[in-house]
Design a protein around this motif. Structure first.
Motif, PDB file in Angstrom:
ATOM      1  N   TYR A  49     -87.605 -58.204  42.134  1.00 51.05           N
ATOM      2  CA  TYR A  49     -89.032 -58.174  42.486  1.00 51.05           C
ATOM      3  C   TYR A  49     -89.223 -58.521  43.959  1.00 51.05           C
ATOM      4  O   TYR A  49     -90.011 -57.867  44.664  1.00 51.05           O
ATOM      5  CB  TYR A  49     -89.807 -59.160  41.612  1.00 51.05           C
ATOM      6  CG  TYR A  49     -91.243 -59.338  42.034  1.00 51.05           C
ATOM      7  CD1 TYR A  49     -92.214 -58.399  41.703  1.00 51.05           C
ATOM      8  CD2 TYR A  49     -91.626 -60.456  42.786  1.00 51.05           C
ATOM      9  CE1 TYR A  49     -93.530 -58.556  42.101  1.00 51.05           C
ATOM     10  CE2 TYR A  49     -92.938 -60.622  43.192  1.00 51.05           C
ATOM     11  CZ  TYR A  49     -93.885 -59.665  42.843  1.00 51.05           C
ATOM     12  OH  TYR A  49     -95.188 -59.830  43.245  1.00 51.05           O
ATOM     13  N   GLU A  50     -88.496 -59.516  44.453  1.00 51.55           N
ATOM     14  CA  GLU A  50     -88.621 -59.907  45.854  1.00 51.55           C
ATOM     15  C   GLU A  50     -88.135 -58.803  46.787  1.00 51.55           C
ATOM     16  O   GLU A  50     -88.741 -58.548  47.835  1.00 51.55           O
ATOM     17  CB  GLU A  50     -87.831 -61.193  46.102  1.00 51.55           C
ATOM     18  CG  GLU A  50     -88.422 -62.424  45.431  1.00 51.55           C
ATOM     19  CD  GLU A  50     -87.580 -63.653  45.660  1.00 51.55           C
ATOM     20  OE1 GLU A  50     -86.502 -63.515  46.295  1.00 51.55           O
ATOM     21  OE2 GLU A  50     -87.970 -64.743  45.209  1.00 51.55           O
ATOM     22  N   ILE A  51     -87.043 -58.140  46.411  1.00 54.47           N
ATOM     23  CA  ILE A  51     -86.535 -57.048  47.245  1.00 54.47           C
ATOM     24  C   ILE A  51     -87.537 -55.902  47.298  1.00 54.47           C
ATOM     25  O   ILE A  51     -87.835 -55.349  48.366  1.00 54.47           O
ATOM     26  CB  ILE A  51     -85.176 -56.556  46.718  1.00 54.47           C
ATOM     27  CG1 ILE A  51     -84.114 -57.653  46.896  1.00 54.47           C
ATOM     28  CG2 ILE A  51     -84.745 -55.283  47.430  1.00 54.47           C
ATOM     29  CD1 ILE A  51     -82.759 -57.290  46.327  1.00 54.47           C
ATOM     30  N   GLY A  52     -88.080 -55.532  46.135  1.00 56.84           N
ATOM     31  CA  GLY A  52     -89.073 -54.460  46.105  1.00 56.84           C
ATOM     32  C   GLY A  52     -90.316 -54.814  46.896  1.00 56.84           C
ATOM     33  O   GLY A  52     -90.855 -53.992  47.644  1.00 56.84           O
ATOM     34  N   ALA A  53     -90.789 -56.065  46.721  1.00 55.45           N
ATOM     35  CA  ALA A  53     -91.979 -56.502  47.447  1.00 55.45           C
ATOM     36  C   ALA A  53     -91.724 -56.536  48.947  1.00 55.45           C
ATOM     37  O   ALA A  53     -92.602 -56.184  49.754  1.00 55.45           O
ATOM     38  CB  ALA A  53     -92.415 -57.884  46.960  1.00 55.45           C
ATOM     39  N   THR A  54     -90.522 -56.947  49.327  1.00 55.62           N
ATOM     40  CA  THR A  54     -90.184 -56.986  50.753  1.00 55.62           C
ATOM     41  C   THR A  54     -90.165 -55.592  51.357  1.00 55.62           C
ATOM     42  O   THR A  54     -90.664 -55.380  52.467  1.00 55.62           O
ATOM     43  CB  THR A  54     -88.818 -57.656  50.954  1.00 55.62           C
ATOM     44  OG1 THR A  54     -88.863 -58.987  50.432  1.00 55.62           O
ATOM     45  CG2 THR A  54     -88.454 -57.712  52.423  1.00 55.62           C
ATOM     46  N   MET A  55     -89.608 -54.630  50.655  1.00 54.47           N
ATOM     47  CA  MET A  55     -89.558 -53.265  51.169  1.00 54.47           C
ATOM     48  C   MET A  55     -90.955 -52.680  51.325  1.00 54.47           C
ATOM     49  O   MET A  55     -91.264 -52.003  52.317  1.00 54.47           O
ATOM     50  CB  MET A  55     -88.709 -52.394  50.250  1.00 54.47           C
ATOM     51  CG  MET A  55     -87.233 -52.732  50.279  1.00 54.47           C
ATOM     52  SD  MET A  55     -86.235 -51.637  49.242  1.00 54.47           S
ATOM     53  CE  MET A  55     -84.587 -52.220  49.640  1.00 54.47           C
ATOM     54  N   ILE A  56     -91.828 -52.957  50.351  1.00 57.47           N
ATOM     55  CA  ILE A  56     -93.215 -52.487  50.461  1.00 57.47           C
ATOM     56  C   ILE A  56     -93.919 -53.179  51.621  1.00 57.47           C
ATOM     57  O   ILE A  56     -94.676 -52.558  52.375  1.00 57.47           O
ATOM     58  CB  ILE A  56     -93.966 -52.732  49.138  1.00 57.47           C
ATOM     59  CG1 ILE A  56     -93.348 -51.883  48.017  1.00 57.47           C
ATOM     60  CG2 ILE A  56     -95.449 -52.403  49.289  1.00 57.47           C
ATOM     61  CD1 ILE A  56     -93.938 -52.154  46.650  1.00 57.47           C
ATOM     62  N   ALA A  57     -93.658 -54.487  51.777  1.00 53.53           N
ATOM     63  CA  ALA A  57     -94.282 -55.239  52.868  1.00 53.53           C
ATOM     64  C   ALA A  57     -93.820 -54.728  54.226  1.00 53.53           C
ATOM     65  O   ALA A  57     -94.614 -54.652  55.174  1.00 53.53           O
ATOM     66  CB  ALA A  57     -93.955 -56.724  52.728  1.00 53.53           C
ATOM     67  N   ILE A  58     -92.537 -54.361  54.340  1.00 55.61           N
ATOM     68  CA  ILE A  58     -92.029 -53.812  55.597  1.00 55.61           C
ATOM     69  C   ILE A  58     -92.743 -52.520  55.939  1.00 55.61           C
ATOM     70  O   ILE A  58     -93.199 -52.313  57.074  1.00 55.61           O
ATOM     71  CB  ILE A  58     -90.513 -53.579  55.508  1.00 55.61           C
ATOM     72  CG1 ILE A  58     -89.767 -54.920  55.422  1.00 55.61           C
ATOM     73  CG2 ILE A  58     -90.011 -52.795  56.719  1.00 55.61           C
ATOM     74  CD1 ILE A  58     -88.287 -54.762  55.150  1.00 55.61           C
ATOM     75  N   ALA A  59     -92.862 -51.631  54.944  1.00 57.44           N
ATOM     76  CA  ALA A  59     -93.541 -50.349  55.178  1.00 57.44           C
ATOM     77  C   ALA A  59     -95.005 -50.560  55.565  1.00 57.44           C
ATOM     78  O   ALA A  59     -95.517 -49.904  56.478  1.00 57.44           O
ATOM     79  CB  ALA A  59     -93.432 -49.478  53.934  1.00 57.44           C
ATOM     80  N   ALA A  60     -95.680 -51.501  54.895  1.00 54.32           N
ATOM     81  CA  ALA A  60     -97.088 -51.764  55.199  1.00 54.32           C
ATOM     82  C   ALA A  60     -97.242 -52.354  56.599  1.00 54.32           C
ATOM     83  O   ALA A  60     -98.140 -51.965  57.358  1.00 54.32           O
ATOM     84  CB  ALA A  60     -97.681 -52.701  54.154  1.00 54.32           C
ATOM     85  N   THR A  61     -96.372 -53.300  56.949  1.00 56.88           N
ATOM     86  CA  THR A  61     -96.451 -53.928  58.271  1.00 56.88           C
ATOM     87  C   THR A  61     -96.198 -52.921  59.384  1.00 56.88           C
ATOM     88  O   THR A  61     -96.904 -52.887  60.394  1.00 56.88           O
ATOM     89  CB  THR A  61     -95.427 -55.075  58.368  1.00 56.88           C
ATOM     90  OG1 THR A  61     -95.679 -56.018  57.334  1.00 56.88           O
ATOM     91  CG2 THR A  61     -95.539 -55.773  59.711  1.00 56.88           C
ATOM     92  N   VAL A  62     -95.183 -52.096  59.189  1.00 52.65           N
ATOM     93  CA  VAL A  62     -94.873 -51.069  60.188  1.00 52.65           C
ATOM     94  C   VAL A  62     -96.042 -50.106  60.355  1.00 52.65           C
ATOM     95  O   VAL A  62     -96.409 -49.726  61.469  1.00 52.65           O
ATOM     96  CB  VAL A  62     -93.589 -50.312  59.787  1.00 52.65           C
ATOM     97  CG1 VAL A  62     -93.427 -49.053  60.616  1.00 52.65           C
ATOM     98  CG2 VAL A  62     -92.370 -51.205  59.947  1.00 52.65           C
ATOM     99  N   GLY A  63     -96.658 -49.716  59.240  1.00 53.19           N
ATOM    100  CA  GLY A  63     -97.792 -48.803  59.313  1.00 53.19           C
ATOM    101  C   GLY A  63     -98.983 -49.404  60.034  1.00 53.19           C
ATOM    102  O   GLY A  63     -99.641 -48.741  60.846  1.00 53.19           O
TER     103      GLY A  63
END
Length: 203
Positions: free
Chosen positions: A76-90
């Motif tokens: 769950y943390e890995i998935g949330a981190t990947m989504i957070a990275i994409a959102a932050t970059v965007g």
């Protein structure tokens, strides 16, 4: 005449130095540099696991360390981190495009955008390094009741590949313009101009 030739050579060198030649980085060399960074992180987390378990001699301490890195919330943390990275970059990319032109803002945005994907490297390398440490422990303590060495190596390899591919995709997307394409548009230096002098001027 010799002094005149020396001065001409100095002028030629000064004109050549007006151009800054930046070596072009190919996609293969960029991928290799990113892979080296990622591999160094895996080795780092392997040593952390080793130092946390008395150099892979204490099973209890190793299990405690592994539980702190790999548990029910890890995926769950890995998935949330990947989504957070994409959102932050965007968000950062949108702000940098919508804001007024500013070299400082663009430079800061570029720095954040190029370093954000490294977070994915940390998660993938931490899991891979921990699984690698478990495999080394089992190789030295085969009597331990645990899944076989191949289990830890396989899942460690999968975690390493997934983390690297995700982080590399973002890193390449934001770095290829600055490190590959931009260098291709550098002006081609013109041949040095030589100053011709006649014998009359020397006289």
């Amino acid at each position: 005449m010799e002094s005149q030739n020396n001065s001409t050579k100095k002028l030629d060198i000064s004109e050549q130095n007006e151009f800054l030649i930046i070596p072009r980085q190919t996609t293969a060399s960029f991928a290799l540099s990113e892979l080296c960074v990622y591999a160094s992180q895996i080795i780092m987390f392997f040593f952390v696991a080793a130092l946390s378990s008395n150099l892979l001699r204490d099973e209890k301490q190793l299990v405690e360390y592994m539980n702190s890195k790999i548990n029910g919330n890890t995926m769950y943390e890995i998935g949330a981190t990947m989504i957070a990275i994409a959102a932050t970059v965007g968000i950062i990319a949108a702000i940098s495009k919508a804001a007024p032109r500013s070299s400082l803002l663009e430079r800061l945005a570029d720095e954040v955008l190029t370093e954000a994907p490294r977070t994915a490297y940390v998660f993938g390398s931490s899991v891979a390094g921990t699984f690698l440490a478990a495999a080394f422990f089992l190789s030295n303590h085969p009597e331990t009741k645990a899944p076989p060495i191949g289990f830890w190596l396989l899942y460690g390899f999968l975690a390493a590949v997934i983390g690297f591919l995700y982080g590399y995709a973002f890193a390449y997307a934001f770095k290829h313009k600055a490190f590959i394409k931009t260098n291709a548009h550098l002006p081609t230096p013109s041949p040095p101009k030589k100053i011709e002098t006649s014998d009359e001027s020397l006289a």
